[in-house]
Design a protein around this motif. Sequence first.
Motif, PDB file in Angstrom:
ATOM      1  N   ASP A 103      41.099 -31.414 -17.601  1.00 27.31           N
ATOM      2  CA  ASP A 103      41.950 -30.604 -18.123  1.00 27.31           C
ATOM      3  C   ASP A 103      42.799 -29.946 -17.415  1.00 27.31           C
ATOM      4  N   GLY A 104      43.046 -30.278 -16.065  1.00 25.25           N
ATOM      5  CA  GLY A 104      44.169 -29.553 -15.236  1.00 25.25           C
ATOM      6  C   GLY A 104      44.210 -30.274 -13.616  1.00 25.25           C
ATOM      7  N   TYR A 105      45.284 -30.052 -13.043  1.00 26.83           N
ATOM      8  CA  TYR A 105      45.444 -30.632 -11.855  1.00 26.83           C
ATOM      9  C   TYR A 105      46.402 -29.956 -10.937  1.00 26.83           C
ATOM     10  N   SER A 106      46.531 -30.207  -9.615  1.00 27.63           N
ATOM     11  CA  SER A 106      47.370 -29.466  -8.552  1.00 27.63           C
ATOM     12  C   SER A 106      47.501 -30.605  -7.355  1.00 27.63           C
ATOM     13  N   PHE A 107      48.554 -30.776  -6.860  1.00 27.25           N
ATOM     14  CA  PHE A 107      48.965 -31.463  -5.822  1.00 27.25           C
ATOM     15  C   PHE A 107      48.801 -30.528  -4.434  1.00 27.25           C
ATOM     16  N   ASN A 108      48.512 -31.281  -3.289  1.00 27.26           N
ATOM     17  CA  ASN A 108      48.803 -30.976  -1.952  1.00 27.26           C
ATOM     18  C   ASN A 108      50.419 -30.764  -1.658  1.00 27.26           C
ATOM     19  N   ALA A 109      50.855 -30.335  -0.583  1.00 20.28           N
ATOM     20  CA  ALA A 109      51.987 -29.851  -0.049  1.00 20.28           C
ATOM     21  C   ALA A 109      52.894 -31.459  -0.275  1.00 20.28           C
ATOM     22  N   ASN A 110      52.244 -32.293   0.240  1.00 20.03           N
ATOM     23  CA  ASN A 110      53.173 -33.742   0.135  1.00 20.03           C
ATOM     24  C   ASN A 110      52.811 -34.379  -1.080  1.00 20.03           C
ATOM     25  N   GLU A 111      52.004 -34.045  -1.714  1.00 19.60           N
ATOM     26  CA  GLU A 111      51.869 -34.761  -3.075  1.00 19.60           C
ATOM     27  C   GLU A 111      51.213 -35.922  -2.956  1.00 19.60           C
ATOM     28  N   LEU A 115      44.062 -32.596  -6.803  1.00 22.50           N
ATOM     29  CA  LEU A 115      42.881 -31.763  -7.194  1.00 22.50           C
ATOM     30  C   LEU A 115      42.805 -31.686  -8.843  1.00 22.50           C
ATOM     31  N   PHE A 116      41.916 -32.378  -9.288  1.00 23.86           N
ATOM     32  CA  PHE A 116      41.683 -32.591 -10.705  1.00 23.86           C
ATOM     33  C   PHE A 116      40.615 -31.600 -11.237  1.00 23.86           C
ATOM     34  N   THR A 117      40.692 -30.724 -12.378  1.00 26.58           N
ATOM     35  CA  THR A 117      39.728 -29.965 -12.938  1.00 26.58           C
ATOM     36  C   THR A 117      39.282 -30.650 -14.171  1.00 26.58           C
ATOM     37  N   ARG A 129      35.689 -21.069 -14.322  1.00 23.29           N
ATOM     38  CA  ARG A 129      34.997 -22.035 -13.552  1.00 23.29           C
ATOM     39  C   ARG A 129      35.161 -23.346 -13.697  1.00 23.29           C
ATOM     40  N   ALA A 130      35.029 -24.237 -12.815  1.00 20.12           N
ATOM     41  CA  ALA A 130      35.225 -25.760 -13.306  1.00 20.12           C
ATOM     42  C   ALA A 130      34.433 -26.687 -12.083  1.00 20.12           C
ATOM     43  N   SER A 131      34.561 -27.887 -12.634  1.00 23.05           N
ATOM     44  CA  SER A 131      34.163 -28.804 -11.427  1.00 23.05           C
ATOM     45  C   SER A 131      35.600 -29.707 -11.001  1.00 23.05           C
ATOM     46  N   TYR A 132      35.764 -29.671  -9.766  1.00 21.44           N
ATOM     47  CA  TYR A 132      37.013 -30.034  -9.251  1.00 21.44           C
ATOM     48  C   TYR A 132      36.618 -31.366  -8.300  1.00 21.44           C
ATOM     49  N   TYR A 133      37.539 -32.212  -8.549  1.00 24.88           N
ATOM     50  CA  TYR A 133      37.511 -33.401  -7.787  1.00 24.88           C
ATOM     51  C   TYR A 133      39.053 -33.960  -7.144  1.00 24.88           C
ATOM     52  N   VAL A 134      38.793 -34.509  -5.846  1.00 21.09           N
ATOM     53  CA  VAL A 134      39.940 -34.718  -4.844  1.00 21.09           C
ATOM     54  C   VAL A 134      40.263 -36.091  -5.111  1.00 21.09           C
ATOM     55  N   PHE A 135      41.423 -36.450  -5.414  1.00 18.63           N
ATOM     56  CA  PHE A 135      41.883 -37.843  -5.483  1.00 18.63           C
ATOM     57  C   PHE A 135      42.866 -38.037  -4.378  1.00 18.63           C
ATOM     58  N   ASP A 136      42.784 -39.130  -3.474  1.00 19.03           N
ATOM     59  CA  ASP A 136      43.687 -39.338  -2.452  1.00 19.03           C
ATOM     60  C   ASP A 136      44.437 -40.694  -3.160  1.00 19.03           C
TER      61      ASP A 136
END
Length: 745
Positions: A103-111, A115-117, A129-136
């Motif tokens: 239901d949402g996302y954000s990039f790190n600086a170099n994209e 981070l997915f919510t 509040r949400a559950s977050y997952y990091v995708f490389d």
Amino acid sequence: MRFRFFALAALLAAHGPALVPGFTTTPLRAQQKLPLTLEDIWAKPTFRSASVPGFNWMNDGRYYSALEAGNLVQHEVTTGKAVQTLVAASALQVPGGRSLDVDGYSFNANEQKVLFTTATEPIYRRSARASYYVFDRSSQKLTQLSAGGKQGYATFSPDGQRVAFTRDNNVFVTDLATMKETAVTTDGVPNKLINGSADWVYEEEFGFAQGFFWSPDSKRLAYYTFDESQVPEYDMQQWGELYPKEYRFKYPKAGEKNSVVSVSTYEVATARTVKMEVGPEPDQYIPRVMWTQQPNILSIQRLNRLQNKLEILHADAATGKTQVVVTDTNPAYVEINDDLQYLAGGKQFIFTSEKDGYQHLYLHEMNGKLVRQVTKGNWEISAINGFDPKSGYVYYTSTEGSPLQRHLYRINLQGTDKKCISEAGNGTDVVNMSPDTKYFLNVHSSAGVPAVTSLREGSTGKLVKTLEDNAKLRQTLAQYNLGKLEFFTFKTSEGVELNAWMIKPSNFDPAKKYPVLMHVYGGPSFGTTSTQTVLDNAGGGTALTNYLWHQLLAEKGYLVVSVENRGTSGRGSAFRKATYANLGKLETIDQGEGAKYLATLPYVDKSRIGIWGWSYGGYMTSLAMTKNADLFKMGIAVAPVTNWRYYDTVYTERYLKTPQQNPAGYDENSPVQFARNLKGKLLLVHGTGDDNVHFQNSIAFVNALINANKDFQTLYYPNRNHAIAGGNTRLHLYRQMTNFVLENL
């Protein structure tokens, strides 16, 4: 008080004071015209306005990203063409083969990391509040950020090596290389001490929920701490079970104790925490914290409790030592906004102030020395949209064309070469500018005309591509008998010119006498949030749904009018702050003057004038029906404040001072004090789960009306908050309101 009218996103704007037509439908045969229905407005997607969802600028101003069918897709800005899938939905699998419902996302600086919510739970207006997952993206690996419970506001460090987040009133940092989770704070306790998040009143009135911030070099984390142990609790019952549940939360009512707020920095490498020196006075506000372009200097804004003195402090992040670099004062109050920006190079910053009577832009050296006032004139800046360090241009939206307009301009830091970037004409421009200012997303609408979303060049405003023109909605509206929304002005008996609009029936006959329903909000704006109801946008300053409801009433033979009283925004400090220390007095006078003016029009039935409003508008309606009882036959007050002693410290004291300092300002314009004057028909509406304007307000007014032996009607919505929405709620509410108007006006 951030009383919002849940308006169509970003549709503001304007026209000058002359009488102008609104949206005129394409002529069709009479038998083809359709009647407006409440179901069309509130239950069906008949009038749904299309927008451009999920538009997020990427680092390279040539591209934007969006979530599409579970995929994260990159698009070319100029064509809208999808150029690549950044993250495929198939890659977002968790153990057990389940796909993330993102239901949402954000990039790190170099994209390269995302981070997915998922499973986001709203708390109040902005908090969640949400559950977050990091995708490389390089390894195509998906990792759960934390297994210790849902997190809040997870944010990459600028170098992408760590993520900070909140949980259970504490702040944490996770090292992405090892996934080691470190507690930055451990003393957080519900309803006592909060780290890294805002308390209720800061979230509502200062407009933010996340309370931690990475330094530009990723070496430190600055964070808020709210000690709310002395703040009184509000007990809000939740209905539905055999025994109602109690929901208790800290809510500082006017004159009561606030949280004691502090700011600290945490050095990641050493785990060293340093408390910033914000002064010895605990009874103050810290409404904004941000890092400057220098990674060791933290910017802190300090505001006294009466909110008439704002100071910008620069803090040494390593020692906590601070110095005041700018002080802004006002006889009434100082606006808080997000216009403070530190410029590239770390030597200067820009800031807006009302010191000359209008909100204008000022350039300062880092030591606070004023370089120059950049913008001037009898108009005000409503938002800073971008800054281009190469050209030196600042982009901003303002009311220069009219108090009813919001258009995009640019100016250089010398205060010269000003240019209107928006296309000539009326209506509203709401701008989302790319970080490099090369392009901007523009949402434009005008009275009764749905929004057009377009992509434009930043420096010229030249159209690149129309992304959504709402042609379908325009065609739909053309099938209905919609009256014109006409803007006009009139002068009160005190010589004050007020802006207003009127919707007439499509078959209006000037030889007939019509009843009038006035719509009011009437309260002061806060920062860049406008509360004007008289604006040249799709809804005339209200939600498109309210505009259509007003059209439905016009179709049934009513004139619908909105008058912008003193105390509202768009016309400078003197007009807005005229109501200071005496909320309700001048506003009620002006609404009464509006009714008197309308009564002089040959086509108005002066014995049939009604009024309605929501939130501050409910307060105004309650006052109009009691202090102006001879002018109004009927009123509908939705979620009203009826006694400012019941509302929160930040909003109320900004405009009234404390009740200890100004008891008359609280009591002399409380509808509770004038219940005995009620003559007309009154419908009082409130949600029992309103955490903002407490149900207590309506209870107090009802009790006063009973004591005065006055007849009235009430409508209460169990567990609904200030929005009074969800499921069939809005349809039900507006059906009751429509029937009340038809039966009593």
